[in-house]
Design a protein around this motif. Structure first.
Motif, PDB file in Angstrom:
ATOM      1  N   PRO A  59       1.055  -1.086  -0.044  1.00 29.51           N
ATOM      2  CA  PRO A  59       0.060   0.029  -0.178  1.00 29.51           C
ATOM      3  C   PRO A  59       0.857   1.272  -0.044  1.00 29.51           C
ATOM      4  O   PRO A  59       2.100   1.108   0.337  1.00 29.51           O
ATOM      5  N   GLY A  60       0.294   2.335  -0.220  1.00 27.30           N
ATOM      6  CA  GLY A  60       0.965   3.750  -0.399  1.00 27.30           C
ATOM      7  C   GLY A  60       0.961   4.133   0.885  1.00 27.30           C
ATOM      8  O   GLY A  60       0.132   4.439   1.801  1.00 27.30           O
ATOM      9  N   PRO A  61       2.304   4.047   1.702  1.00 29.13           N
ATOM     10  CA  PRO A  61       2.358   4.492   3.197  1.00 29.13           C
ATOM     11  C   PRO A  61       2.036   5.988   3.410  1.00 29.13           C
ATOM     12  O   PRO A  61       1.270   6.304   4.566  1.00 29.13           O
ATOM     13  N   CYS A  62       2.079   6.877   2.355  1.00 23.58           N
ATOM     14  CA  CYS A  62       1.854   8.271   2.752  1.00 23.58           C
ATOM     15  C   CYS A  62       0.090   8.374   2.826  1.00 23.58           C
ATOM     16  O   CYS A  62      -0.660   9.186   3.784  1.00 23.58           O
ATOM     17  N   SER A  63      -0.551   7.595   1.929  1.00 26.99           N
ATOM     18  CA  SER A  63      -1.901   7.649   2.064  1.00 26.99           C
ATOM     19  C   SER A  63      -2.377   6.594   3.175  1.00 26.99           C
ATOM     20  O   SER A  63      -3.729   6.353   3.260  1.00 26.99           O
ATOM     21  N   ALA A  64      -1.792   5.807   3.899  1.00 22.41           N
ATOM     22  CA  ALA A  64      -2.088   4.684   4.887  1.00 22.41           C
ATOM     23  C   ALA A  64      -2.535   5.184   6.093  1.00 22.41           C
ATOM     24  O   ALA A  64      -2.909   4.615   6.993  1.00 22.41           O
ATOM     25  N   VAL A  65      -1.895   6.376   6.494  1.00 19.62           N
ATOM     26  CA  VAL A  65      -2.309   6.895   7.772  1.00 19.62           C
ATOM     27  C   VAL A  65      -3.405   7.926   7.643  1.00 19.62           C
ATOM     28  O   VAL A  65      -3.216   9.061   6.922  1.00 19.62           O
ATOM     29  N   ASP A  69      -3.434  13.740  13.396  1.00 21.98           N
ATOM     30  CA  ASP A  69      -3.622  14.640  14.160  1.00 21.98           C
ATOM     31  C   ASP A  69      -3.335  14.394  15.766  1.00 21.98           C
ATOM     32  O   ASP A  69      -2.861  15.125  16.452  1.00 21.98           O
ATOM     33  N   SER A  70      -3.410  12.888  15.941  1.00 27.71           N
ATOM     34  CA  SER A  70      -2.951  12.461  17.450  1.00 27.71           C
ATOM     35  C   SER A  70      -1.418  12.704  17.361  1.00 27.71           C
ATOM     36  O   SER A  70      -0.943  12.861  18.400  1.00 27.71           O
ATOM     37  N   LEU A  71      -0.785  12.151  16.437  1.00 26.93           N
ATOM     38  CA  LEU A  71       0.566  11.824  16.303  1.00 26.93           C
ATOM     39  C   LEU A  71       1.116  13.081  16.267  1.00 26.93           C
ATOM     40  O   LEU A  71       2.565  13.390  16.850  1.00 26.93           O
TER      41      LEU A  71
END
Length: 281
Positions: free
Chosen positions: A55-61, A67-69
């Motif tokens: 999966p694309g990591p930038c879009s996986a979060v 906002d939390s991290l």
């Protein structure tokens, strides 16, 4: 006439001989059966891994997770800059289905936060070694390099309570320096890790039994009392032939403030659980 009879007899003998040779050749299965291991070994090819893409990591979060991290992300006034901060910076890679990563860095009035997510799909080029086995070996190398402390009985107890859904004790979270003290052990890189003398067992660097096929968490604190302390929480887990690495860093703006170990670990583990769901593992 006798010569013709002789020739016919020789011909018959040769036909019988050839038939015997042909029969011996066709009966090669009997020879193979005598050594079944050799024939079976030659034909066995290790199974490929479960995953063929990443999966694309930038879009996986998700935005909510970011906002939390990265609390400072909501403090960005400019909408375009805020959207760019959410997007992150993709790591350069020759093949995004083999290795892909993304990084975020956001400053706030209270601290500077950084997040890195890395996906690696392991492929074995040895037909006798499966992708999963190759991934297990690579994961073991990463765990060894992390130099986790030896687990204690209290570690096992806390791991069981964690997997059952209980949270760390209030005494651990009430202290702003949870997971760190002047007696914390120092890792080869010069950063302090959360040792048994510095943190409750459920906040120490440790293996995790409720994430993927195998996982571990590391927690290191760098700097000293006279400088801003930076905490780095790392979570690494393996699902089949994919290894996921999360690095979450926070450095407070004020000297003497220590990032909260429990809070950062909870955030990193929540993200890891979400990524494991994204992978379907």
């Amino acid at each position: 006439m006798q010569r013709k009879a002789y020739v016919s007899g020789v011909a018959a003998f040769l036909v019988a001989l050839l038939a015997g040779c042909t029969g011996g050749s066709g009966g090669g299965g009997a020879t193979d059966d005598a050594n079944p291991g050799e024939a079976g070994t030659a034909s066995v090819v290790a199974q490929p891994g479960k995953y063929r893409t990443l999966p694309g990591p930038c879009s996986a979060v998700s935005h909510d997770t970011l906002d939390s991290l990265l609390p400072g992300i909501k403090q960005i006034a400019d909408a375009d800059q805020q959207e760019k901060a959410y997007e992150g910076d993709a790591a350069l890679a020759f093949d995004n289905d083999r290795k892909a990563g993304c990084r975020w860095k956001v400053d706030s009035t209270a601290a500077s936060d950084r997040l890195m997510v890395d996906f690696e799909r392991v492929v074995s080029y040895d037909n006798s070694v499966s992708d999963d086995t190759q991934a297990q070996e690579l994961f073991a190398e990463k765990e060894t390099a992390a130099d986790l402390p030896e687990p204690t009985s209290s570690d096992s107890d806390s791991s069981s309570s964690s997997s059952s859904g209980s949270t760390p004790s209030a005494s651990a979270s009430s202290s702003p320096t949870a997971g760190a003290s002047s007696s914390a052990s120092v890792s080869p890189s010069g950063s302090e890790s959360a040792s048994s003398s510095a943190a409750p067992a459920n906040l120490q660097p440790r293996t995790l039994d409720d994430l993927g096929d195998e996982a571990f968490l590391d927690d290191a604190l760098s700097g000293s009392g006279s400088t801003a302390r930076q905490r780095t929480v790392t979570v690494v887990f393996r699902t089949s032939n994919v290894i996921v690495t999360i690095e979450y860093e926070e450095q407070p703006a004020a000297v003497g403030v220590v990032p909260d170990s429990e809070e950062m670990q909870d955030r990193a583990r929540n993200l890891a659980a979400q990524l494991a769901d994204t992978l379907g593992g």
